[in-house]
Design an enzyme around this catalytic site. Sequence first.
Site, PDB file in Angstrom:
ATOM      1  N   LYS A  61       0.808  -1.120  -0.075  1.00 10.83           N
ATOM      2  CA  LYS A  61      -0.041  -0.039   0.200  1.00 10.83           C
ATOM      3  C   LYS A  61       0.911   1.152   0.081  1.00 10.83           C
ATOM      4  O   LYS A  61       1.941   1.196   0.446  1.00 10.83           O
ATOM      5  CB  LYS A  61      -0.904  -0.050   1.167  1.00 10.83           C
ATOM      6  CG  LYS A  61      -1.917  -1.259   1.201  1.00 10.83           C
ATOM      7  CD  LYS A  61      -2.781  -0.772   2.351  1.00 10.83           C
ATOM      8  CE  LYS A  61      -3.986  -2.136   2.536  1.00 10.83           C
ATOM      9  NZ  LYS A  61      -5.099  -1.879   1.518  1.00 10.83           N
ATOM     10  N   ARG A  83     -10.208 -11.985   2.807  1.00  8.71           N
ATOM     11  CA  ARG A  83     -11.099 -13.012   2.279  1.00  8.71           C
ATOM     12  C   ARG A  83     -10.363 -14.356   2.645  1.00  8.71           C
ATOM     13  O   ARG A  83     -11.005 -15.399   2.582  1.00  8.71           O
ATOM     14  CB  ARG A  83     -11.572 -12.534   0.926  1.00  8.71           C
ATOM     15  CG  ARG A  83     -10.322 -12.655   0.009  1.00  8.71           C
ATOM     16  CD  ARG A  83     -10.757 -11.791  -1.391  1.00  8.71           C
ATOM     17  NE  ARG A  83     -10.711 -10.479  -1.182  1.00  8.71           N
ATOM     18  CZ  ARG A  83     -11.207  -9.593  -2.038  1.00  8.71           C
ATOM     19  NH1 ARG A  83     -11.559 -10.165  -3.479  1.00  8.71           N
ATOM     20  NH2 ARG A  83     -11.384  -8.297  -1.982  1.00  8.71           N
TER      21      ARG A  83
HETATM   22  N1  BES Z   1      -8.028  -3.737   4.783  1.00 10.31           N
HETATM   23  C1  BES Z   1      -8.131  -3.583   3.278  1.00 10.31           C
HETATM   24  C2  BES Z   1      -9.534  -2.789   3.105  1.00 10.31           C
HETATM   25  C3  BES Z   1      -9.568  -1.378   3.928  1.00 10.31           C
HETATM   26  C4  BES Z   1      -9.351  -0.337   3.053  1.00 10.31           C
HETATM   27  C5  BES Z   1      -9.965  -1.173   5.010  1.00 10.31           C
HETATM   28  C6  BES Z   1      -9.603   1.064   3.502  1.00 10.31           C
HETATM   29  C7  BES Z   1     -10.251   0.004   5.622  1.00 10.31           C
HETATM   30  C8  BES Z   1     -10.080   1.327   4.868  1.00 10.31           C
HETATM   31  C9  BES Z   1      -8.160  -4.741   2.395  1.00 10.31           C
HETATM   32  O1  BES Z   1      -7.307  -5.941   3.024  1.00 10.31           O
HETATM   33  C10 BES Z   1      -7.637  -4.443   1.474  1.00 10.31           C
HETATM   34  O2  BES Z   1      -6.633  -3.964   1.211  1.00 10.31           O
HETATM   35  N2  BES Z   1      -8.613  -4.649   0.052  1.00 10.31           N
HETATM   36  C11 BES Z   1      -8.039  -4.236  -1.020  1.00 10.31           C
HETATM   37  C12 BES Z   1      -8.825  -5.265  -1.969  1.00 10.31           C
HETATM   38  C13 BES Z   1      -8.462  -5.244  -3.483  1.00 10.31           C
HETATM   39  C14 BES Z   1      -6.951  -5.792  -3.316  1.00 10.31           C
HETATM   40  C15 BES Z   1      -9.264  -6.305  -4.440  1.00 10.31           C
HETATM   41  C16 BES Z   1      -8.696  -2.891  -1.693  1.00 10.31           C
HETATM   42  O3  BES Z   1      -9.966  -2.625  -1.016  1.00 10.31           O
HETATM   43  O4  BES Z   1      -8.099  -2.047  -2.326  1.00 10.31           O
HETATM   44 MN    MN Z   2      -5.327  -5.432   2.149  1.00  7.87          MN
END
Ligand code: BES
Ligand code: MN
Length: 498
Positions: free
Chosen positions: A269, A343
């Site tokens: 990230k 997931r």
């Molecule tokens: N923990 C994150 C989701 C999240 C984002 C929670 C912002 C709280 C605030 C999750 O693990 C994630 O990174 N999801 C990705 C999924 C994508 C790679 C399909 C996302 O939402 O970008």
């Molecule tokens: Mn994530």
Amino acid sequence: MATLKSSSKSSAETLVIGLASDGGTLVIESGSYSLDTKKLLAILADIGATGKADEVTKVPFEEGRHTLLVFTGLGAKEPRGKYPHETLRRAAGSATRALSGKKSADFALPHSDLPEFAAIAEGIGLGSYSFTEHRGASKSEQRAPLASAQIISDVGESAAGKSAIKRATILSKYVHVVRDLVNTPANFLSPEIFVRKMKALTPNLGVKVEVLDEKALKSKGYGGIYSVGQGSANPPRLLHISYTPAKSKKRFAFVGKGITFDTGGYALKPALGMDAMKTDMAGAASVIASLLAIAELKLPVTIHAYACMAENMISDNATRPGDIITTLSGKTVEVLNPDAEGRLVLADGITRAIADAEKAGGLDGLIDVATLTGAQIIALGLRTAGLMGNDDSFAKEFLQIAEKTGELFWQMPLPEELRATLETPVADIANVGDKSGGMLVAGVFLKEFVSDSTPWLHLDIAGPSYVEKGPFGYNPVGGTGVTVRTLVALAESAVSHG
Ligand code: BES
Ligand code: MN
Ligand code: ZN
């Protein structure tokens, strides 16, 4: 947390009073406490008070034994002084937050029945929170939450009033447990520490604790949880707590996403905002705290809660994009994106929860709770959680219960055509599919691990689990503890409706 009491008399120096607006005219709503309002209304108008929700106005004023009056906004005046429960909860909560550093306060807010009284008690309990664990020089008494609160009430002193206070106290206590864990940074909260902290809360509650460490996870085939955690020096855990009271009316399983820090793994990230990923274990904290609250309330409902704990890091052991893992279900997953890790851990938790229940005649409901997707925030914003599932009547029941708790959920679909976007030429399923509808794609992925005979709900709380800026109502900045009150209410409703 503030000690709560109901009283027919006032005793503190500080008095909290409701303030509403009747088409622009201020109206003081002080419930059964009567006071001379004329002079006060003139002062309030002079200083520009409006009575809108979340407005808290402090007025130094001698009123009986009180020397400080705190007006909390109720919004538009309601006929007969009957305000929605959530309005009362929030008004009590905002005032309570504004009273940090105070030892005691009386609350004179409009209410004429027990549910309204209970809502005020909850608002005070939820609002009297602060997280000062890691403050050093900046720790001060001024930051301590309000220590004790008396609700001035005609209805609160009955036996039912006392039990409403007890319930509000227990709910607030466990909401605060979740907030503490969400607010705790990852250098103080590994999967192992999470398990230890939760375990420390279990004595005397009559619950059973099972912990799988990284060795057990690997040898027993929990490839989802293991693969997410394998890159970290802080190894993964599965925490399973069960509460199995005699004469249980129903059986529910709660599964929570417990990523103590989500760097994104090799889908790293951006640095800006990554700090917020210390909150990525809110689902796990909520499901365990809900079980503990249900146990402390001694509700005759069987609950199994599973916290799927891992830290999503990069290292020479971390999962690479394209790696194929085998989940507990036996299904293989191509991890195209290591940032879609929630997931993967949930898949194992869901499989385990269903397997445990099969021996006992199945589940009345399986609910997973997760800060799963940024797409949830884009679709529904920061305050409304996404709800998906495979059983519309269970979803409806849950939404009706949530209506009463004030926690906000909105049902989203799981469109069948999205399943095709998770196809991969090399494994049973890929962990990411279409970018559009990302919240739904995650739900569709999870559905693969749920048996059709299990009523299942998926709650995506990415936004509502955390308040980044601008506290509101009973929510301070930081973790909110969302879902605890609705999961507890679900168990309560199972008791009252059989
Ligand atoms: N923990 C994150 C989701 C999240 C984002 C929670 C912002 C709280 C605030 C999750 O693990 C994630 O990174 N999801 C990705 C999924 C994508 C790679 C399909 C996302 O939402 O970008
Ligand atoms: Mn994530
Ligand atoms: Zn995550």
